[in-house]
Design a protein around this motif. Sequence first.
Motif, PDB file in Angstrom:
ATOM      1  N   PRO A 110     -72.896 103.603  72.596  1.00 40.31           N
ATOM      2  CA  PRO A 110     -73.924 103.763  73.625  1.00 40.31           C
ATOM      3  C   PRO A 110     -73.382 104.446  74.884  1.00 40.31           C
ATOM      4  N   TYR A 111     -72.123 104.236  75.175  1.00 37.18           N
ATOM      5  CA  TYR A 111     -71.430 104.928  76.270  1.00 37.18           C
ATOM      6  C   TYR A 111     -71.658 106.437  76.201  1.00 37.18           C
ATOM      7  N   ARG A 146     -75.442 107.377  76.878  1.00 38.86           N
ATOM      8  CA  ARG A 146     -75.774 107.104  78.282  1.00 38.86           C
ATOM      9  C   ARG A 146     -75.193 108.192  79.190  1.00 38.86           C
ATOM     10  N   HIS A 147     -73.987 108.661  78.883  1.00 43.85           N
ATOM     11  CA  HIS A 147     -73.424 109.753  79.663  1.00 43.85           C
ATOM     12  C   HIS A 147     -74.189 111.051  79.409  1.00 43.85           C
ATOM     13  N   ASP A 155     -78.136 108.264  81.897  1.00 40.74           N
ATOM     14  CA  ASP A 155     -78.927 107.033  81.891  1.00 40.74           C
ATOM     15  C   ASP A 155     -77.946 105.859  81.871  1.00 40.74           C
ATOM     16  N   ARG A 193     -82.983 102.389  85.451  1.00 42.06           N
ATOM     17  CA  ARG A 193     -82.588 103.791  85.392  1.00 42.06           C
ATOM     18  C   ARG A 193     -81.539 104.148  86.429  1.00 42.06           C
ATOM     19  N   GLY A 243     -78.501 100.901  85.190  1.00 42.59           N
ATOM     20  CA  GLY A 243     -78.296 100.621  83.777  1.00 42.59           C
ATOM     21  C   GLY A 243     -77.731  99.229  83.552  1.00 42.59           C
ATOM     22  N   GLU A 292     -79.000 105.938  69.013  1.00 42.16           N
ATOM     23  CA  GLU A 292     -79.993 105.672  70.058  1.00 42.16           C
ATOM     24  C   GLU A 292     -81.173 104.859  69.554  1.00 42.16           C
TER      25      GLU A 292
END
Length: 325
Positions: free
Chosen positions: A41-42, A45-46, A50, A246, A249, A313
């Motif tokens: 998820p890192y 998100r980058h 987000d 947002r 996070g 995702e």
Amino acid sequence: MKAWTWERYGSPDTLTLRDVDEPAIAPDEVLVRVRAASVNPYDWRHLRADPYLVRLSYGLRRPKAGLILGADLAGVVERVGDEVTGFRPGDEVFGEVPLGSFAETVAVPQDRLAVKPAGLSFEQAAAVSMAAHTALQGLRDVGQIEAGQRVLVHGASGGIGTFAVQLAKAFGAEVTAVCSTRNLELVRSLGADHVVDYTSTDFTQREERYDLLMDIVGDRSLAKLRSVLTPGGTLVIVGGIAASNRLLGPAAQILRGALVARFVRHRVVSVSWKPNAKDLRFLAELMEAGRVTPVIDRTYAFTEVPEALRYLERRRARGKVAITV
């Protein structure tokens, strides 16, 4: 070399596979020919910025030039810096970088690498660092787990959760795993003593109490999570894949936890993984002994990195998603 460049924030479709210069190595770094990577998820998100907080480190309007996505990796040492003492060309290694593993070669600080266990494939080894470091440090270092404790893992079938269940058992705990119906058998196979199907049962409404709760999901209030702890119990906040703030996070739940911890009898702590060679070697010993096994849901080719990110995702992956380079 080929690498997936990250030139603007957005969906996985914004990534571009292109030719870039091979990285130079610092005196304390190792150049690794990447054989496998994994997605976290890192990464997405980058990629999506987000939360927006990402932009403070990597660029307000667009990512800084030359950035390559990816953290986890496993591969073969090609050359070493002048100050490197623990590795030599030809060694099979695994570890982590802040960015750059979605490439054919990557420069890795020697204190973020360990020798790959011989019994693990490159894909399995590449699935370890970020998720297993988070689980290990959350349970052992901040959670202060002890043998005989009753431990609940909320989010037991994901990348961090599958390691957390196995590590908690390795530390001698009685483990309850929370996951969906389709993953019940998986977490049982990892050693969970009890399972809770969240699609039919709310674990915060049950009578059982736990000495330590690791919350990986982030979809419950801190009050509800604390309600299932023993009077001296510990809540370990990972942040949560379900975090929807947002701006901050997962950091939003961590900040709430730090505030609440000042006023409640429970220990409320958070974990932010710190990759290091010592813990990688400890994890390697557990894997060589058969006490911990990386769980791989799917493996994608290097040319399919965007597809791997899209799959992750959807938040349906069991264990980790690997990339073969």
